[in-house]
Every structure is written in C-alpha cells, then in structure tokens.
Design a protein around this motif. Structure first.
Motif, PDB file in Angstrom:
ATOM      1  N   UNK A  77       0.841  -1.202   0.000  1.00  0.00           N
ATOM      2  CA  UNK A  77       0.000   0.000   0.000  1.00  0.00           C
ATOM      3  C   UNK A  77       0.870   1.244   0.000  1.00  0.00           C
ATOM      4  N   UNK A  78       0.304   2.288  -0.596  1.00  0.00           N
ATOM      5  CA  UNK A  78       0.920   3.614  -0.626  1.00  0.00           C
ATOM      6  C   UNK A  78       2.326   3.597  -1.206  1.00  0.00           C
ATOM      7  N   UNK A  79       2.420   2.969  -2.380  1.00  0.00           N
ATOM      8  CA  UNK A  79       3.657   2.964  -3.163  1.00  0.00           C
ATOM      9  C   UNK A  79       3.346   3.585  -4.523  1.00  0.00           C
ATOM     10  N   UNK A  80       4.370   4.022  -5.227  1.00  0.00           N
ATOM     11  CA  UNK A  80       4.170   4.545  -6.571  1.00  0.00           C
ATOM     12  C   UNK A  80       3.790   3.390  -7.490  1.00  0.00           C
ATOM     13  N   UNK A  81       2.725   3.587  -8.265  1.00  0.00           N
ATOM     14  CA  UNK A  81       2.321   2.605  -9.263  1.00  0.00           C
ATOM     15  C   UNK A  81       2.389   3.278 -10.630  1.00  0.00           C
ATOM     16  N   UNK A  82       2.513   2.480 -11.663  1.00  0.00           N
ATOM     17  CA  UNK A  82       2.603   3.009 -13.031  1.00  0.00           C
ATOM     18  C   UNK A  82       1.494   2.392 -13.872  1.00  0.00           C
TER      19      UNK A  82
END
Length: 159
Positions: free
Chosen positions: A127-132
């Motif tokens: 959770x709460x990580x950079x996604x692309x």
C-alpha cells in the motif's frame, strides 16, 4: 462536481498527466475524482479490503493488479463497503466481478475487464507505493480525475 478531463488537459497542459491505458466504466458514477491512495497487488485483494475498510474521505483507490483478468480485485461486497466508508472511486488495472451490482452503486469504478473468479486471500500487496498505469506514475497523495474521456492525474488539485 468532477471537472471534465478534457478541460483539465486544455487548461493545465502537462500538469494534467493522462493515463494512456483504456479503462472501462463499471460503477454507477462515471465521473469521479479525489486524492489518491495506491495499492500494488496481484490476484490477491486482501489489501483492497483493508484499504476500503478505512474512511475514504472522498479518496480514490488506485490498484495496480498487473493487468490480470484471471481474478477480480473488486466485487459487489467490497464496492458496497467503499460506498459506506466514503470512497469516491477505484481505478483497477485488473478486473472486477459482480459488474451489474457495482453499476447500481454511487461509486466510480474503472477497470480493464471482468472475471467471475474471486482472488486468493493471502494478505499480499503493498500500500501507498508509486504505481505506473498507462505510462503514468501515480503517487500516493496525487489527485485523480476520471470521466468518460479518460483519467487525468496531477500532483495537486486542478480546477
């Protein structure tokens, strides 16, 4: 009211980052917006449930499910929970199930498809990580705007 993505692109240029992946609308609200919370999980929606149990405060949950169409990351029970807890919507790079029931809810849901199969429940995901998604990095705390024409993301609110 959600600002139109076309107007945001016209008015804000490169500040309005466009998600180039094509998503389909599944929720009762086609246009939605809010501050972003992110999740990276593959064929396990345990962390989706965990997130949606929290007060949404008008946020949008962005789920990078790796584009999997084998198992649905959202069904009607979790969508109902999202409505109850005040989430504005979800964007899922993966699939949903119970699409007819989700369409009747006052919730924005964009995903790439449907699958009748539920996910594993292994507690996996970040959770709460950079996604692309669609060539666009989406950070926790970004702002997301979605409507019939697409998805726009920005570092700060756009009006």
């Amino acid at each position: 009211m959600t600002p139109r993505t076309t107007d945001l692109c016209d008015d804000h240029g490169d500040l309005a980052r466009v998600v180039e992946e094509q998503f389909h609308d599944f929720g009762g609200n086609v246009a939605f917006h809010g501050k972003v919370s992110t999740l990276l999980a593959f064929e396990d929606n345990s962390k989706v449930r965990e997130a949606l149990m929290e007060a949404g405060d008008g946020r949008v949950l962005v789920v990078d499910a790796g584009g999997s169409l084998r198992r649905a990351m959202l069904g009607d029970q979790l969508a109902e929970m999202a409505v109850k807890n005040g989430w504005s919507g979800l964007v899922i790079f993966g699939s949903v199930r119970d699409s007819a029931a989700i369409a009747a809810l006052p919730l924005g849901v964009k995903a790439i498809g449907t699958s009748p199969r539920k996910t594993e429940k292994l507690g996996q995901g970040l959770r709460n990580v950079v996604v692309r998604l669609g060539g666009t990095d989406i950070h926790p705390g970004d702002w997301l705007y979605a409507d019939e024409d697409g998805i726009v993301v920005s570092a700060s609110p756009l009006t």
